[in-house]
Design a protein around this motif. Structure first.
Motif, mmCIF file in Angstrom:
data_model
loop_
_atom_site.group_PDB
_atom_site.id
_atom_site.type_symbol
_atom_site.label_atom_id
_atom_site.label_comp_id
_atom_site.label_asym_id
_atom_site.label_seq_id
_atom_site.Cartn_x
_atom_site.Cartn_y
_atom_site.Cartn_z
ATOM 1 N N VAL A 47 0.802 -1.222 0.000
ATOM 2 C CA VAL A 47 0.000 0.000 0.000
ATOM 3 C C VAL A 47 0.840 1.279 0.000
ATOM 4 C CG1 VAL A 47 -1.994 -1.076 1.096
ATOM 5 C CG2 VAL A 47 -0.274 0.041 2.504
ATOM 6 N N GLY A 48 2.098 1.212 0.370
ATOM 7 C CA GLY A 48 2.944 2.401 0.427
ATOM 8 C C GLY A 48 3.757 2.649 -0.829
ATOM 9 N N LEU A 49 3.333 2.063 -1.954
ATOM 10 C CA LEU A 49 4.035 2.285 -3.208
ATOM 11 C C LEU A 49 3.962 3.758 -3.599
ATOM 12 C CD1 LEU A 49 5.391 1.194 -5.837
ATOM 13 C CD2 LEU A 49 3.074 0.961 -6.741
ATOM 14 N N ILE A 50 5.098 4.338 -3.918
ATOM 15 C CA ILE A 50 5.122 5.713 -4.413
ATOM 16 C C ILE A 50 5.100 5.688 -5.932
ATOM 17 C CG2 ILE A 50 6.464 7.832 -4.590
ATOM 18 C CD1 ILE A 50 7.445 7.259 -1.758
ATOM 19 N N VAL A 51 6.075 4.983 -6.536
ATOM 20 C CA VAL A 51 6.122 4.948 -7.999
ATOM 21 C C VAL A 51 6.982 3.771 -8.465
ATOM 22 C CG1 VAL A 51 8.090 6.535 -8.177
ATOM 23 C CG2 VAL A 51 6.475 6.363 -10.065
ATOM 24 N N PRO A 52 6.521 3.051 -9.492
ATOM 25 C CA PRO A 52 7.411 2.080 -10.138
ATOM 26 C C PRO A 52 8.334 2.844 -11.087
ATOM 27 C CG PRO A 52 5.189 1.925 -11.054
ATOM 28 C CD PRO A 52 5.154 2.961 -9.970
ATOM 29 N N LEU A 53 9.622 2.563 -11.042
ATOM 30 C CA LEU A 53 10.586 3.260 -11.891
ATOM 31 C C LEU A 53 10.744 2.571 -13.241
ATOM 32 C CD1 LEU A 53 13.277 4.023 -9.180
ATOM 33 C CD2 LEU A 53 11.429 5.509 -10.007
ATOM 34 N N ASN A 54 10.693 1.258 -13.220
ATOM 35 C CA ASN A 54 10.697 0.421 -14.417
ATOM 36 C C ASN A 54 10.224 -0.960 -13.962
ATOM 37 O OD1 ASN A 54 13.044 -0.914 -13.371
ATOM 38 N ND2 ASN A 54 14.367 0.581 -14.388
ATOM 39 N N GLU A 55 10.385 -1.979 -14.778
ATOM 40 C CA GLU A 55 9.855 -3.305 -14.411
ATOM 41 C C GLU A 55 10.583 -3.939 -13.233
ATOM 42 O OE1 GLU A 55 9.213 -6.051 -17.554
ATOM 43 O OE2 GLU A 55 8.279 -4.556 -18.837
ATOM 44 N N ARG A 56 11.822 -3.572 -12.978
ATOM 45 C CA ARG A 56 12.606 -4.196 -11.907
ATOM 46 C C ARG A 56 12.791 -3.329 -10.677
ATOM 47 N NH1 ARG A 56 17.589 -7.465 -12.527
ATOM 48 N NH2 ARG A 56 16.800 -7.889 -10.491
ATOM 49 N N TRP A 57 12.452 -2.056 -10.726
ATOM 50 C CA TRP A 57 12.722 -1.141 -9.625
ATOM 51 C C TRP A 57 11.481 -0.331 -9.274
ATOM 52 C CZ3 TRP A 57 17.346 -1.228 -7.098
ATOM 53 C CH2 TRP A 57 18.395 -1.900 -7.715
ATOM 54 N N ARG A 58 11.339 -0.029 -7.982
ATOM 55 C CA ARG A 58 10.253 0.822 -7.511
ATOM 56 C C ARG A 58 10.694 1.563 -6.256
ATOM 57 N NH1 ARG A 58 5.674 -3.123 -4.709
ATOM 58 N NH2 ARG A 58 6.875 -3.650 -2.847
#
Length: 125
Positions: A47-58
């Protein structure tokens, strides 16, 4: 079933006044095709996701709301993606610097989200 408040939710914990896409608003009801958001930092639907940067990083905010965590997808557990912390940050500039070094190509919209974060997370500047 009503969703418990997450102390790591950005709006309450760090003072960022922007919505986070991964946080459901109000009571959660589970439809057959919906993902249930989880409170474990390693979960794909944290629930604390800010942003996915790409498929392998967030980037997520920790469950206590005191730091930002750059995470790498490294394995699967029970058919779900598992995320591992690669670096931990209390300030936006160090997060951006390390993200550029470790993550490779990132979505420009994701970089804009990082740049909009407050200077310091979880405390006064």
């Amino acid at each position: 079933m009503a969703r418990k408040e997450n102390p790591g939710a950005l709006a309450g914990a760090t003072g960022v006044g922007m919505p986070i896409q991964a946080i459901a608003e109000g009571p959660q009801t589970l439809a057959p095709n919906r993902v249930q958001h989880q409170h474990h930092e390693t979960a794909d639907a944290y629930v604390g996701l800010i942003v996915p940067l790409n498929e392998r990083w967030r980037v997520i905010v920790c469950k206590d709301g005191i730091q930002l965590i750059l995470q790498r997808r490294d394995a699967r557990r029970s058919g779900q993606a598992r995320w591992t912390g690669a670096s931990y940050h209390c300030d936006r500039n160090s997060l951006i610097r390390v993200s550029r070094t470790l993550c490779g190509r990132m979505d420009p919209a994701a970089m804009a989200v990082l740049e909009a974060l407050p200077d310091w997370i979880g405390g006064a500047a």
